[in-house]
Design a protein around this motif. Structure first.
Motif, short mmCIF file in Angstrom:
data_model
loop_
_atom_site.label_atom_id
_atom_site.label_comp_id
_atom_site.label_asym_id
_atom_site.label_seq_id
_atom_site.Cartn_x
_atom_site.Cartn_y
_atom_site.Cartn_z
N PRO A 252 -85.07 44.34 -17.54
CA PRO A 252 -86.47 44.17 -17.93
C PRO A 252 -86.81 42.74 -18.33
N ALA A 253 -85.91 42.09 -19.06
CA ALA A 253 -86.16 40.70 -19.47
C ALA A 253 -86.17 39.77 -18.27
N ILE A 254 -85.29 40.02 -17.30
CA ILE A 254 -85.26 39.21 -16.08
C ILE A 254 -86.57 39.38 -15.31
N VAL A 255 -87.01 40.62 -15.15
CA VAL A 255 -88.26 40.88 -14.42
C VAL A 255 -89.44 40.18 -15.09
N ARG A 256 -89.53 40.30 -16.40
CA ARG A 256 -90.66 39.66 -17.11
C ARG A 256 -90.63 38.15 -16.94
N GLU A 257 -89.43 37.57 -16.93
CA GLU A 257 -89.33 36.12 -16.75
C GLU A 257 -89.70 35.72 -15.33
N LEU A 258 -89.28 36.49 -14.35
CA LEU A 258 -89.67 36.21 -12.97
C LEU A 258 -91.18 36.25 -12.81
N VAL A 259 -91.81 37.26 -13.39
CA VAL A 259 -93.27 37.38 -13.32
C VAL A 259 -93.94 36.19 -13.99
N SER A 260 -93.46 35.82 -15.16
CA SER A 260 -94.10 34.73 -15.91
C SER A 260 -93.98 33.39 -15.18
N GLN A 261 -92.94 33.28 -14.35
CA GLN A 261 -92.75 32.03 -13.60
C GLN A 261 -93.32 32.10 -12.18
N GLY A 262 -94.10 33.16 -11.92
CA GLY A 262 -94.86 33.22 -10.68
C GLY A 262 -94.13 33.76 -9.47
N TRP A 263 -92.98 34.41 -9.67
CA TRP A 263 -92.24 34.92 -8.53
C TRP A 263 -92.95 36.13 -7.92
N ASP A 264 -92.92 36.23 -6.60
CA ASP A 264 -93.49 37.37 -5.88
C ASP A 264 -92.50 38.53 -5.96
N MET A 265 -92.80 39.50 -6.80
CA MET A 265 -91.84 40.58 -7.07
C MET A 265 -91.62 41.50 -5.87
#
Length: 427
Positions: free
Chosen positions: A252-265
């Motif tokens: 969950p922490a990895i996903v939130r960081e990816l989202v916050s840095q603009g990664w296309d999930m």
């Protein structure tokens, strides 16, 4: 009988305490001449489990425990084994960061005199306890271990999940098939993660692609909690896909960081260690749409609705079925091995596991009653695994297995897409 404990904690395992598995009366129990091809034994089969009730793989515990309990219930409802109920003692494995839990559970089960241990789920946990278990002449069958270096580890160690050579191959080909050529891998420094990473990297490289982040030396610590720099470094490598190879406590922490840095999930891939229905609420949930079109892989054939219903009778609160079929198969195989050999001790079970799996041929059969009847008639059997795995090979791995591919929807929950079958290489 089911005894549910956590080693050293004295707490009941959730979802596993409500069953009283009693053999049918009115003469339904078999004894004497027809009970086993090897002459029969008066000793009941005693199974222990070391499965995750706590820790970073706790989401796997309920379906795994339910799979074991379902198999035991079906055996006991049909009269049990050697004239007695199969007995189960459940204990907690936790995870590699809490190694003392599994160590205590293993010693508890060894002292209890079990012939078989089902577990652990984590490959790293198994490596901490497998020598003690198998060294005591106890058969260990993991429904979820996938580390490649556990293949052929011991004559007394088996698994009903395939090594990462199969899941890694499917995952790597899925990523490449989706058009990615520069792949980032967020992988923790654990034998599960690095083993799977190595296979994925090999597939990507062989297809002409490049792993731009997450190669050897770029793993993160399993206890890491701040992923800002790790994610920034991965994104800076300009990947066109990212695979997350970790357990659920980091994800969950990895996903939130990816989202916050603009990664296309939608270009993100999960694996069995972290594939779960995250949802939109709670500590692990994300805003609706966060994971839409992301994908994940999970070993095992997708369980039929009929089998899901049987598992839900054991645990109505199940949210998914990960490794439940493999746990059911593990339990059925050890019981059939005991029946074929005529005794419930670990050495007899070990000597007959490969044969009842169908490695040497035999009549296909499904479930306890059908397979038992064939053995009573003196026939060789080929147990048809609910999880879809093939007979054991010379390394005590499944000779073949299905890997399910799943896709996330707008509510951050996943649905089955398709399965890929792969052969398990030896040597």
């Amino acid at each position: 009988m089911i005894r549910s404990t956590r080693a050293g904690r004295g707490l009941a395992v959730a979802g596993a305490v409500a069953l009283a598995l009693t053999a049918c009366s009115s003469g339904s129990s078999d004894t004497g001449d027809g009970e086993a091809t090897g002459g029969g034994s008066g000793e009941p089969l005693r199974i222990g489990t070391i499965l995750p009730v706590t820790g970073s793989l706790a989401q796997l515990g309920p379906p795994e425990i339910a799979g074991v309990d379902l198999a035991v219930k079906e055996i006991n409802d049909a009269g049990g084994l050697f004239g007695a109920d199969v007995e189960v003692e459940h204990t907690d494995s936790s995870d590699a960061e809490n190694a003392s839990v599994a160590t205590g559970s293993a010693q508890q089960l060894i002292s209890s005199g079990v012939s078989v241990v089902i577990g652990a789920a984590s490959s790293s946990v198994t490596k901490n306890i497998v020598d003690d278990i198998t060294g005591a002449g106890i058969v260990q069958v993991s429904p979820a271990n996938t580390a490649t270096d556990l293949s052929g580890y011991s004559d007394f160690y088996f698994r009903t999940a395939p090594p990462d050579t199969v899941q890694g191959d499917v995952l790597g080909n899925l990523i490449v098939g989706d058009g990615a050529s520069n792949v980032g891998i967020l992988v923790f420094n654990d034998s599960y993660g690095t083993s799977l990473r190595d296979v994925v990297e090999g597939v990507v490289t062989e297809a002409g692609g490049t792993v731009v982040y997450g190669t050897s030396g770029e793993e993160f610590d399993p206890t890491e909690t701040n992923f800002a720099t790790i994610v920034a470094d991965a994104i800076a490598a300009s990947p066109d896909a990212i695979a997350i190879l970790s357990f659920t406590n980091q994800t969950p922490a990895i996903v939130r960081e990816l989202v916050s840095q603009g990664w296309d999930m939608s270009k993100t891939y999960f694996v069995d260690g972290n594939l779960q229905n995250f949802g939109v609420e709670g500590d692990i949930g994300f805003p609706a749409g966060t994971l839409a079109d992301a994908q994940g892989t999970l070993p095992g054939a997708y369980p039929s609705e009929e089998f899901q219903a049987r598992m839900l009778e054991i645990d109505p609160d199940l949210k998914d079925y990960s490794y439940g079929p493999e746990s059911y198969d593990a339990t059925m195989l050890v019981a059939l091995a005991a029946f074929k050999g005529g005794a419930s001790d670990g050495e007899t079970i070990q000597a007959n596991m490969v044969a009842v799996s169908g490695a040497d041929g035999g009549t296909d059969c499904t479930g306890w009653e059908e397979c038992k009847a064939l053995l009573e008639d003196g026939e060789d059997i080929a147990y048809q695994a609910v999880s879809g795995v093939g007979p054991f090979n010379e390394a005590n791995d499944p000779s073949s297995a299905f890997i399910g591919i799943y896709q996330f929807g707008p509510e951050n929950t996943y649905t089955f897409s398709r399965s890929e079958e792969g052969e398990v290489p030896q040597g």
